[in-house]
Design an enzyme around this catalytic site. Sequence first.
Site, PDB file in Angstrom:
ATOM      1  N   GLY A   9       0.853  -1.202   0.000  1.00  0.00           N
ATOM      2  CA  GLY A   9       0.000   0.000   0.000  1.00  0.00           C
ATOM      3  C   GLY A   9       0.877   1.235   0.000  1.00  0.00           C
ATOM      4  O   GLY A   9       0.500   2.283   0.532  1.00  0.00           O
TER       5      GLY A   9
ATOM      6  N   HIS B  87      -7.863   2.888  20.918  1.00  0.00           N
ATOM      7  CA  HIS B  87      -6.856   3.749  21.549  1.00  0.00           C
ATOM      8  C   HIS B  87      -7.144   4.024  23.033  1.00  0.00           C
ATOM      9  O   HIS B  87      -6.280   3.852  23.896  1.00  0.00           O
ATOM     10  CB  HIS B  87      -6.773   5.101  20.832  1.00  0.00           C
ATOM     11  CG  HIS B  87      -6.572   4.992  19.345  1.00  0.00           C
ATOM     12  ND1 HIS B  87      -5.865   3.980  18.754  1.00  0.00           N
ATOM     13  CD2 HIS B  87      -6.991   5.791  18.325  1.00  0.00           C
ATOM     14  CE1 HIS B  87      -5.861   4.154  17.441  1.00  0.00           C
ATOM     15  NE2 HIS B  87      -6.536   5.246  17.159  1.00  0.00           N
TER      16      HIS B  87
ATOM     17  N   ARG C 281     -14.324   9.597  27.340  1.00  0.00           N
ATOM     18  CA  ARG C 281     -15.079  10.479  26.431  1.00  0.00           C
ATOM     19  C   ARG C 281     -14.226  10.893  25.241  1.00  0.00           C
ATOM     20  O   ARG C 281     -13.001  11.062  25.373  1.00  0.00           O
ATOM     21  CB  ARG C 281     -15.632  11.682  27.170  1.00  0.00           C
ATOM     22  CG  ARG C 281     -14.602  12.562  27.821  1.00  0.00           C
ATOM     23  CD  ARG C 281     -15.339  13.653  28.575  1.00  0.00           C
ATOM     24  NE  ARG C 281     -14.464  14.458  29.387  1.00  0.00           N
ATOM     25  CZ  ARG C 281     -14.247  15.754  29.180  1.00  0.00           C
ATOM     26  NH1 ARG C 281     -14.800  16.362  28.162  1.00  0.00           N
ATOM     27  NH2 ARG C 281     -13.464  16.436  29.990  1.00  0.00           N
TER      28      ARG C 281
ATOM     29  N   LEU D 205       5.430  18.512  35.688  1.00  0.00           N
ATOM     30  CA  LEU D 205       6.442  18.015  34.759  1.00  0.00           C
ATOM     31  C   LEU D 205       5.916  18.233  33.345  1.00  0.00           C
ATOM     32  O   LEU D 205       5.191  17.402  32.795  1.00  0.00           O
ATOM     33  CB  LEU D 205       6.710  16.520  35.005  1.00  0.00           C
ATOM     34  CG  LEU D 205       7.532  15.794  33.939  1.00  0.00           C
ATOM     35  CD1 LEU D 205       8.930  16.390  33.811  1.00  0.00           C
ATOM     36  CD2 LEU D 205       7.652  14.318  34.248  1.00  0.00           C
TER      37      LEU D 205
HETATM   38  N1  LIG Z   1      -4.423   7.109   6.691  1.00  0.00           N
HETATM   39  C1  LIG Z   1      -4.269   7.166   8.002  1.00  0.00           C
HETATM   40  O1  LIG Z   1      -3.891   8.205   8.572  1.00  0.00           O
HETATM   41  C2  LIG Z   1      -4.503   5.944   8.858  1.00  0.00           C
HETATM   42  C3  LIG Z   1      -4.787   4.727   8.277  1.00  0.00           C
HETATM   43  N2  LIG Z   1      -4.940   3.596   9.053  1.00  0.00           N
HETATM   44  C4  LIG Z   1      -5.187   2.293   8.452  1.00  0.00           C
HETATM   45  O2  LIG Z   1      -4.097   1.971   7.592  1.00  0.00           O
HETATM   46  C5  LIG Z   1      -4.546   1.262   6.449  1.00  0.00           C
HETATM   47  C6  LIG Z   1      -4.169   2.023   5.181  1.00  0.00           C
HETATM   48  O3  LIG Z   1      -4.750   3.306   5.232  1.00  0.00           O
HETATM   49  P1  LIG Z   1      -4.606   4.373   4.043  1.00  0.00           P
HETATM   50  O4  LIG Z   1      -3.194   4.462   3.604  1.00  0.00           O
HETATM   51  O5  LIG Z   1      -5.300   5.584   4.474  1.00  0.00           O
HETATM   52  O6  LIG Z   1      -5.445   3.692   2.887  1.00  0.00           O
HETATM   53  P2  LIG Z   1      -5.534   4.070   1.351  1.00  0.00           P
HETATM   54  O7  LIG Z   1      -6.981   4.128   0.983  1.00  0.00           O
HETATM   55  O8  LIG Z   1      -4.676   5.218   0.996  1.00  0.00           O
HETATM   56  O9  LIG Z   1      -4.989   2.720   0.692  1.00  0.00           O
HETATM   57  C7  LIG Z   1      -3.624   2.351   0.668  1.00  0.00           C
HETATM   58  C8  LIG Z   1      -3.299   1.783  -0.713  1.00  0.00           C
HETATM   59  O10 LIG Z   1      -4.030   0.562  -0.873  1.00  0.00           O
HETATM   60  C9  LIG Z   1      -4.495   0.445  -2.199  1.00  0.00           C
HETATM   61  N3  LIG Z   1      -5.958   0.344  -2.172  1.00  0.00           N
HETATM   62  C10 LIG Z   1      -6.859   1.294  -1.847  1.00  0.00           C
HETATM   63  N4  LIG Z   1      -8.104   0.813  -1.925  1.00  0.00           N
HETATM   64  C11 LIG Z   1      -7.990  -0.462  -2.298  1.00  0.00           C
HETATM   65  C12 LIG Z   1      -8.924  -1.500  -2.544  1.00  0.00           C
HETATM   66  N5  LIG Z   1     -10.218  -1.308  -2.413  1.00  0.00           N
HETATM   67  N6  LIG Z   1      -8.455  -2.707  -2.920  1.00  0.00           N
HETATM   68  C13 LIG Z   1      -7.136  -2.916  -3.024  1.00  0.00           C
HETATM   69  N7  LIG Z   1      -6.214  -1.965  -2.804  1.00  0.00           N
HETATM   70  C14 LIG Z   1      -6.632  -0.767  -2.462  1.00  0.00           C
HETATM   71  C15 LIG Z   1      -4.049   1.689  -2.938  1.00  0.00           C
HETATM   72  O11 LIG Z   1      -2.823   1.382  -3.572  1.00  0.00           O
HETATM   73  P3  LIG Z   1      -2.715   0.834  -5.042  1.00  0.00           P
HETATM   74  O12 LIG Z   1      -4.036   1.004  -5.719  1.00  0.00           O
HETATM   75  O13 LIG Z   1      -1.611   1.620  -5.655  1.00  0.00           O
HETATM   76  O14 LIG Z   1      -2.340  -0.573  -4.829  1.00  0.00           O
HETATM   77  C16 LIG Z   1      -3.745   2.673  -1.849  1.00  0.00           C
HETATM   78  O15 LIG Z   1      -2.724   3.568  -2.215  1.00  0.00           O
HETATM   79  C17 LIG Z   1      -6.046   1.097   6.643  1.00  0.00           C
HETATM   80  O16 LIG Z   1      -6.269  -0.124   7.268  1.00  0.00           O
HETATM   81  C18 LIG Z   1      -6.419   2.248   7.567  1.00  0.00           C
HETATM   82  O17 LIG Z   1      -7.566   1.961   8.323  1.00  0.00           O
HETATM   83  C19 LIG Z   1      -4.804   3.655  10.416  1.00  0.00           C
HETATM   84  C20 LIG Z   1      -4.540   4.841  11.053  1.00  0.00           C
HETATM   85  C21 LIG Z   1      -4.403   6.092  10.333  1.00  0.00           C
HETATM   86  O1  LIG Z   2      -7.000   6.251  14.622  1.00  0.00           O
HETATM   87  C1  LIG Z   2      -7.373   7.397  14.605  1.00  0.00           C
HETATM   88  O2  LIG Z   2      -6.707   8.314  15.349  1.00  0.00           O
HETATM   89  C2  LIG Z   2      -6.757   9.680  14.983  1.00  0.00           C
HETATM   90  C3  LIG Z   2      -6.191  10.421  16.177  1.00  0.00           C
HETATM   91  O3  LIG Z   2      -4.839  10.111  16.304  1.00  0.00           O
HETATM   92  P1  LIG Z   2      -3.827  11.201  16.896  1.00  0.00           P
HETATM   93  O4  LIG Z   2      -2.539  10.491  16.986  1.00  0.00           O
HETATM   94  O5  LIG Z   2      -3.835  12.348  15.932  1.00  0.00           O
HETATM   95  O6  LIG Z   2      -4.388  11.598  18.209  1.00  0.00           O
HETATM   96  C4  LIG Z   2      -8.160  10.126  14.650  1.00  0.00           C
HETATM   97  O7  LIG Z   2      -8.141  11.463  14.172  1.00  0.00           O
HETATM   98  C5  LIG Z   2      -8.704   9.234  13.564  1.00  0.00           C
HETATM   99  O8  LIG Z   2     -10.064   9.596  13.308  1.00  0.00           O
HETATM  100  C6  LIG Z   2      -8.653   7.787  14.008  1.00  0.00           C
HETATM  101  O9  LIG Z   2      -9.007   6.936  12.935  1.00  0.00           O
END
Ligand SMILES: NC(=O)C1=CN([C@@H]2O[C@H](COP(=O)(O)OP(=O)(O)OC[C@H]3O[C@@H](n4cnc5c(N)ncnc54)[C@H](OP(=O)(O)O)[C@@H]3O)[C@@H](O)[C@H]2O)C=CC1
Ligand SMILES: O=C1O[C@H](COP(=O)(O)O)[C@@H](O)[C@H](O)[C@H]1O
Length: 502
Positions: free
Chosen positions: A16, A245, A336, A400
Amino acid sequence: MSVEPFGKHVTIVVFGASGDLAKKKTFPALFGLFREGELPSTIKVIGYARSELSDADFKERISANFKGVNDSNKHKVDEFLNLCSYTQGQYDSAEGFKKLNEEMEKYEKDSGVDKPERLFYLALPPSVFVTVASHIKENAYTKTGEVRLIVEKPFGNDLESSRKLQKSLAPLFTEEELYRIDHYLGKEMVKNLVFLRFSNEFLNASWNKNHIKSIQISFKEAFGTEGRGGYFDDIGIVRDVMQNHLLQVLTLLTMERPVSIDPEAIRDEKVKVLKAFGELETDDILLGQYTKSEDGTKPGYLDDDTVKGDSKCVTYAALGMQIHNERWEGVPIVMRAGKALKESKVEIRIQFKEVAKGMFNDIQRNELVMRIQPNEAVYMKINSKIPGISAVPSVTDLDLTYSSRYSKEFWIPEAYESLIRDCYLGNHANFVRDDELDLSWKLFTPLLQHIESKDGPTPEPYPYGSNGPKNLRPFLSDHGYNFYDEGTYEWPLTTPNVKGKM
Ligand SMILES: NC(=O)C1=CN([C@@H]2O[C@H](COP(=O)(O)OP(=O)(O)OC[C@H]3O[C@@H](n4cnc5c(N)ncnc54)[C@H](OP(=O)(O)O)[C@@H]3O)[C@@H](O)[C@H]2O)C=CC1
Ligand SMILES: O=C1O[C@H](COP(=O)(O)O)[C@@H](O)[C@H](O)[C@H]1O
């Protein structure tokens, strides 16, 4: 069983790699560790995704969010990028994984490695977790070396789906190979909880129902779901931050003393206290959904086009909780969390019981605050004589605050840096174990079913930028929390006003 740290010749594969998490967190964290000398300059980092990306595009994308770069270390950016490469491939066919395997084998051979060490990071939507994990096992696994697999939340959507996911992953990867990330466990103040609690006798001794009046864990974000409403609508605040969390924080705060600092000893205690949690009562909750800000400049949750017009999605929740064990029986706990509030802050507040009456009138309770973010701090509100000619007490604090205590140059890793480093070292302490995960869903699933049922409660509206639903204050008072609006507490208190306080 103790796990050995990975060595100098490790392949880290980020699946990804074209995505949001990889760009914003995973690669910046890998760079941060490299910059600080916490990752050897002999490793190989491969980004894998389906998108067609040139090597240059990939490197530009992943380096956009690198932090901590200055004149003296900017050469590290190129040094790190030279370790990185991009492999394009599908998630649901063997071909790409075989190609990946060949690249890893070539690197391992060139480096003279006889026991390969491979770290796979799934920065992917959950819909492809199992498919990718299966292909890794079939085509990119090493039987002669060691594999570690980092997976990101969500680990299911409720108890049933979480068990299904676990049932699919378990035959492929052992619990020892799996590292389930909850990034709150990588935050500095959360890691500090076991130190604060168990290395200070005065806290250790008073950490129970005999001395503590109420516990609060509070998560506030000053922004709404703007643009992500469609995604959030099926999740809601309870699943988004509370089941994972905040519950992790609460278990660390309430568990018994682990027999050692060993990861499994810590996780054993977290599991034990989770088993003592009372069911979440559906009549002991306060739910909210944000509306337009009072000045009309910020949109309400329902103004987002990607959200169903009649959505009852919860963007604010306060939950009353109980732990039925000898230490905590009867102590009210409130968890909360809310989006689109007045400020962004995550903190723990512990109010201690009042001292005996007689000597002083209206003495305030001691309150211990552990601020997780922003600007980590631990402070205890204590009563102290107002200095000078006064002979009355006033509230001040033992403070602190990290930014005043520790030099700005001192590196405190970000959550993802800390957790990837832990995984590299083979330390599971700050990752979620399978039984912990199961118990957390067991606790939250009935509540979620109630909230999301056809006749579920309608959340109370609160304006974007406010403190949350109006009923919050009475809810907190009902759970043993005292507000001291009219008190003497000021911070910082430099020139006490002693008039009338003699
Ligand atoms: N974004 C964030 O800040 C956070 C994300 N997460 C978790 O991390 C994971 C990745 O998140 P994130 O990077 O935002 O996700 P994205 O939607 O950006 O997906 C990551 C990559 O996966 C591929 N992808 C997207 N959708 C699909 C699909 N339907 N089927 C197959 N491949 C797909 C794409 O790459 P390509 O098409 O090039 O293969 C994409 O660049 C998730 O589980 C999310 O819940 C957790 C905490 C924070
Ligand atoms: O996992 C998640 O966390 C963020 C908050 O993370 P933080 O490190 O910025 O406090 C939250 O905004 C997001 O909705 C949730 O998916």
